[in-house]
Design a protein around this motif. Structure first.
Motif, short mmCIF file in Angstrom:
data_model
loop_
_atom_site.label_atom_id
_atom_site.label_comp_id
_atom_site.label_asym_id
_atom_site.label_seq_id
_atom_site.Cartn_x
_atom_site.Cartn_y
_atom_site.Cartn_z
N PHE A 44 -41.99 21.14 58.10
CA PHE A 44 -43.26 20.34 57.45
C PHE A 44 -42.92 19.08 57.76
CE2 PHE A 44 -38.92 20.98 54.66
CZ PHE A 44 -39.00 20.24 54.13
N ARG A 45 -42.00 18.71 58.84
CA ARG A 45 -42.11 17.04 59.16
C ARG A 45 -43.61 16.94 60.25
NH1 ARG A 45 -38.80 13.02 58.44
NH2 ARG A 45 -37.42 14.69 59.30
N GLN A 46 -44.47 17.61 60.70
CA GLN A 46 -45.41 17.49 61.08
C GLN A 46 -46.73 17.16 60.11
OE1 GLN A 46 -47.25 21.45 62.22
NE2 GLN A 46 -45.76 22.53 61.45
N PHE A 47 -46.04 17.47 59.10
CA PHE A 47 -46.95 17.25 57.96
C PHE A 47 -46.88 15.45 57.49
CE2 PHE A 47 -47.56 22.20 57.93
CZ PHE A 47 -48.67 22.12 58.63
N GLY A 48 -45.75 15.24 57.93
CA GLY A 48 -45.17 13.67 57.25
C GLY A 48 -45.96 13.15 57.20
N LEU A 49 -46.08 11.52 56.19
CA LEU A 49 -46.90 9.99 56.16
C LEU A 49 -46.32 9.38 57.60
CD1 LEU A 49 -47.19 12.48 53.68
CD2 LEU A 49 -47.65 10.26 52.48
N GLY A 50 -47.66 8.84 57.74
CA GLY A 50 -47.85 7.46 58.53
C GLY A 50 -47.33 7.98 60.09
N LYS A 51 -47.01 7.43 61.06
CA LYS A 51 -46.52 7.66 62.29
C LYS A 51 -45.43 7.95 62.67
CE LYS A 51 -44.84 2.65 63.02
NZ LYS A 51 -45.12 1.48 64.06
N HIS A 52 -44.93 7.30 61.49
CA HIS A 52 -42.89 7.95 61.47
C HIS A 52 -43.03 9.56 60.34
CE1 HIS A 52 -41.72 4.65 62.87
NE2 HIS A 52 -41.88 3.27 62.35
N GLN A 53 -44.17 10.44 60.15
CA GLN A 53 -44.16 12.08 59.36
C GLN A 53 -42.74 11.63 58.71
OE1 GLN A 53 -43.53 13.74 63.08
NE2 GLN A 53 -45.31 14.61 63.02
N MET A 54 -42.82 9.90 57.51
CA MET A 54 -42.41 10.87 56.28
C MET A 54 -42.39 11.60 55.54
SD MET A 54 -41.22 7.41 53.90
CE MET A 54 -43.19 7.49 52.92
N VAL A 55 -40.93 12.22 55.44
CA VAL A 55 -41.48 13.40 53.92
C VAL A 55 -39.98 12.66 53.39
CG1 VAL A 55 -40.72 14.99 56.18
CG2 VAL A 55 -39.02 13.97 55.34
N ASP A 56 -39.46 12.19 53.55
CA ASP A 56 -39.04 11.88 51.84
C ASP A 56 -38.95 10.37 51.51
OD1 ASP A 56 -38.18 10.61 53.60
OD2 ASP A 56 -35.89 10.31 53.60
N ASP A 57 -38.44 9.64 49.99
CA ASP A 57 -39.04 8.89 49.24
C ASP A 57 -37.89 8.27 48.31
OD1 ASP A 57 -39.83 6.32 49.08
OD2 ASP A 57 -41.83 7.05 49.07
N THR A 58 -38.02 7.19 47.95
CA THR A 58 -36.68 6.90 46.23
C THR A 58 -37.62 7.24 45.31
OG1 THR A 58 -37.93 4.76 46.21
CG2 THR A 58 -35.61 4.55 47.88
N PRO A 59 -36.44 7.23 44.70
CA PRO A 59 -36.78 8.09 43.12
C PRO A 59 -37.59 6.92 42.71
CG PRO A 59 -34.41 8.77 43.14
CD PRO A 59 -34.89 7.64 44.39
N TYR A 60 -38.84 7.79 41.58
CA TYR A 60 -39.15 6.93 39.88
C TYR A 60 -37.68 6.97 39.55
CZ TYR A 60 -44.54 6.71 41.89
OH TYR A 60 -44.96 5.62 42.00
N GLY A 61 -38.25 5.28 38.75
CA GLY A 61 -36.94 5.25 37.61
C GLY A 61 -35.60 4.56 38.06
N GLY A 62 -35.05 4.54 39.28
CA GLY A 62 -34.15 4.13 40.07
C GLY A 62 -33.10 6.28 40.35
N GLY A 63 -31.87 5.61 41.03
CA GLY A 63 -31.09 6.26 41.73
C GLY A 63 -30.49 6.31 42.69
N ALA A 64 -29.00 7.43 42.99
CA ALA A 64 -28.68 7.30 44.45
C ALA A 64 -29.78 8.52 45.23
CB ALA A 64 -27.55 8.34 44.45
N GLY A 65 -29.31 8.33 46.19
CA GLY A 65 -30.43 9.38 47.31
C GLY A 65 -32.05 9.28 47.70
N MET A 66 -32.37 9.87 48.36
CA MET A 66 -34.16 10.03 48.63
C MET A 66 -34.79 11.58 48.51
SD MET A 66 -34.53 7.59 50.44
CE MET A 66 -35.96 8.04 50.86
#
Length: 249
Positions: free
Chosen positions: A38-60
């Motif tokens: 599913f990396r091939q469906f990632g966003l942008g030129k870097h094929q991003m598949v993860d992001d920081t959580p709303y509300g804060g917290g560790a990890g992606m």
């Protein structure tokens, strides 16, 4: 059966799926196994598949868009199949033999393998089952999916050389499997039980059942909870309990 694994690491499945039972099932046309990165469906030129959580917290967290798009891709490839979508999640229902048996009756299984800290909650709207391999956390869902695929595919008709093998496996009957022996009959003073060489199939089946029950009673007594025991089984258990108490005293 069709199986799709949605993963960021499709190469992890090369070894397990290319050997032994899995390879045999594919060669016989009993299994159509595919990996969807599913990396091939990632966003942008870097094929991003993860992001920081709303509300804060560790990890992606895994973003919803790549996984939704991956599922749409699978649907386009196989629009007519009835699909069961299984999310690998340590908070899911523990995987067991009954679940493998249920999965083996399906037409098309899709395993979603996560990574990082988890999924955007909206991903759960895609799935039919949320399943855990056990009460521990793995780096990703790939290893859990491999185990579940293996346990499921071996139950497909025609995969194992002897269909009875699957029926008598530990957990399939609700009991652990009985001991097995092969030649030689006597190895370093350790002898095969005489009943197994008697040729009396009735006595052999009784011995095997008794040994299955005994192994379950001592190793996994939790499996006997709720089981309706026959009078003979109750007598055997009472005998083992007496012997155990005598040994302890």
């Amino acid at each position: 059966m069709k199986i799709d694994v949605v993963t960021l690491f499709p190469e992890m499945f090369d070894g397990p799926m290319g050997h032994s039972i899995m390879n045999r099932a594919a060669e016989r046309g009993l299994l159509d196994f595919n990996r969807v990165n599913f990396r091939q469906f990632g966003l942008g030129k870097h094929q991003m598949v993860d992001d920081t959580p709303y509300g804060g917290g560790a990890g992606m967290l895994l973003k919803p868009e790549p996984l939704f798009d991956a599922m749409a891709h699978i649907e386009e490839q196989h629009p007519s199949t009835k699909k069961r979508v299984i999310l690998m999640d340590p908070a899911g229902k523990p995987f067991n033999q009954k679940m493998a048996e249920d999965f083996s009756k399906e037409e098309h299984l899709i395993f979603l393998c996560g990574h990082y800290e988890g999924y955007d909650e909206r991903v759960r709207s895609l799935v039919t089952d949320e399943v855990s391999l056990g009460d521990y956390v793995l780096t990703g869902g790939e290893l859990a999916a491999m185990v579940m695929v293996d346990a499921t595919v071996r139950l497909l008709p025609g995969v194992l050389g002897n269909a009875v093998s699957a029926e008598t496996d530990s957990h399939s009957s609700g009991l652990l499997e009985h001991p097995h022996y092969t030649r030689p009959a006597d190895y370093k003073g350790m002898k095969v039980p005489e009943v197994l060489m008697s040729g009396n199939h009735g006595l052999i089946e009784e011995w095997r059942h008794k040994e299955s029950l005994k192994r379950t009673f001592f190793r996994r007594p939790d499996m006997l909870e709720g089981r309706v025991l026959t009078k003979q089984e109750q007598e055997w258990i009472a005998e083992w309990q007496r012997d155990f108490n005598e040994d302890e005293s």
